[in-house]
Each structure stands twice: as C-alpha cells, then as structure tokens.
Design a protein around this motif. Structure first.
Motif, PDB file in Angstrom:
ATOM      1  N   PHE A  30      -4.999  62.229 -28.186  1.00 53.96           N
ATOM      2  CA  PHE A  30      -4.604  62.577 -29.549  1.00 53.96           C
ATOM      3  C   PHE A  30      -5.292  61.626 -30.536  1.00 53.96           C
ATOM      4  O   PHE A  30      -5.462  60.434 -30.256  1.00 53.96           O
TER       5      PHE A  30
ATOM      6  N   ALA B  49      -6.868  64.990 -39.833  1.00 52.15           N
ATOM      7  CA  ALA B  49      -6.164  63.776 -39.385  1.00 52.15           C
ATOM      8  C   ALA B  49      -6.464  62.615 -40.303  1.00 52.15           C
ATOM      9  O   ALA B  49      -5.572  61.814 -40.640  1.00 52.15           O
TER      10      ALA B  49
ATOM     11  N   SER C  71      -2.859  59.983 -36.513  1.00 52.96           N
ATOM     12  CA  SER C  71      -2.487  60.887 -37.594  1.00 52.96           C
ATOM     13  C   SER C  71      -1.081  60.580 -38.063  1.00 52.96           C
ATOM     14  O   SER C  71      -0.221  60.189 -37.259  1.00 52.96           O
TER      15      SER C  71
ATOM     16  N   TYR D  91      -0.451  68.512 -34.038  1.00 50.27           N
ATOM     17  CA  TYR D  91      -1.151  67.238 -33.901  1.00 50.27           C
ATOM     18  C   TYR D  91      -2.632  67.492 -33.604  1.00 50.27           C
ATOM     19  O   TYR D  91      -2.958  68.312 -32.736  1.00 50.27           O
TER      20      TYR D  91
END
Length: 209
Positions: A89, A203, A92, A162
């Motif tokens: 990931f 992000a 963010s 996400y």
C-alpha cells in the motif's frame, strides 16, 4: 528467499497441463499458485512489516511505504495477485507509513484474501494479526492500484479506497509469471501498470491535506 523453479500450469480445461519453462511460475489465479506462507508466532503486538517478513521470508527493509521501491532489483513486482506475494500500500491519508499484507488466497481476478497485522477496526486491537481478510480490487483498469479492505470481522463490510503500488513476488527480479486467462496462457510483465500513476497522484494529494 524462494527462487523460481519449474512449475506446472493448469488451465480451466480438465486434464490439460502445461509445463512452465525455467523462471516461469504457475498461474496467478490458480488456488495453489505462488509461494508458501510461513508460520508466524505472535506473543505481543506486531506491526505489518515484521509480520510480512516472517510470513514470507523476504528480506526487504524500511517502512511499509518504502517496500515497493526497496524491492526493486531484488524481487519481481507486478499488478497480478499471487499467493505468498506482498500487497504494498502507498502512504495515504491516516496511513502515512503505508502498509504491507501477504496474499493468502486468490479468490478471483478482483478478490483476494490477505494475512496482515496492525490493521485496526471494530473489535480489532491494533497490533493483532488477522487472517483471511477480504480485499477487493476497485481500480478502473483491474490493475490492483486501488483496493477496499474488509472492516473488522465482517467480510461483507468494506472501508474506504486505498491506493497501492501492486504486488511484490517472492522470487528474484527479472523473472516473469504466467496467468491462465480465457483458456490461454498470458505472460504478465514485472513492471507496474501505467494506470498506477493516477492512484499514486491521488495518494500524494491526500498526504498534502
């Protein structure tokens, strides 16, 4: 670290088996594809990075947000899920250090299960290890650069979107994998999708807020 080895490719056709050349692994969407997930014994709170290291044996340093770039040159990367790979990931919003999770099962082209640690939620204590968590691909091009993650213990409840970099595979950089799609074998390149840049920009905007 697990190295690439000759594997067997199974298509949707019954009884049809294709042998992969050296350096190519099994289909990304086959239930048995990928590399083993190692047992992780947890005696206390555990963050996502040490859990991912223990569960995969991968030797990647830095915060979760740095794993994608730090894996370059050492581990293969791409945008197709595979059992035993790490979903990275981006940083963010309220997740400024990023997050990493281990793919435990590929359910379909847009649904996977992950094992990870230190992901809060209703009834979930921070630092806890959760297994079999459902993750859905919600990216516009089905390239896993935007996902929604199961909230708490409810596999039918999902949180916000996400942004992600993609998947880090537990094999050396420069190798490729094969996926079975529409009853034919399709080679998936190591480099990330060109559409990933859009989600990375989003992000960055969240981090600036």
């Amino acid at each position: 670290m697990h190295t690439a080895q000759q594997g067997v490719l199974h298509t949707a056709q019954q009884g049809v088996i294709h042998t992969a050349p050296q350096g190519l692994l099994r289909p990304a969407f086959a239930m048995s594809a990928g590399t083993p997930i190692l047992p992780v014994s947890v005696a206390s709170s555990l963050s996502c990075v040490p859990f991912a290291r223990m569960a995969t044996g991968m030797n990647i340093s830095g915060d979760a947000r740095l794993w994608w770039s730090n894996a370059a040159g050492s581990y293969a990367r791409g945008n197709a899920p595979e059992r035993g790979s790490v979903l990275a990931f981006t940083a963010s919003g309220g997740m400024r250090r990023g997050h990493v999770a281990v793919v435990s099962r590929v359910v379909g082209p847009r649904t996977i299960h992950i094992d990870h640690s230190n992901w809060g939620g209703p009834g979930i204590r921070r630092g806890s290890v959760m297994r079999g968590v459902v993750v859905m691909d919600v990216s516009d091009r089905n390239d896993w650069t935007a996902v929604r993650v199961q909230v708490g213990q409810d596999s039918g409840n999902f949180g916000r979107t996400y942004p992600t970099h993609g998947f880090i595979y537990n094999r050396p950089a420069g190798t490729r994998m094969m996926t079975a799609a529409a009853q034919r074998l399709t080679e998936v390149a190591e480099y990330p999708s060109p559409h990933a840049a859009q989600h990375h920009r989003l992000a960055a905007q969240l981090l600036d807020r």
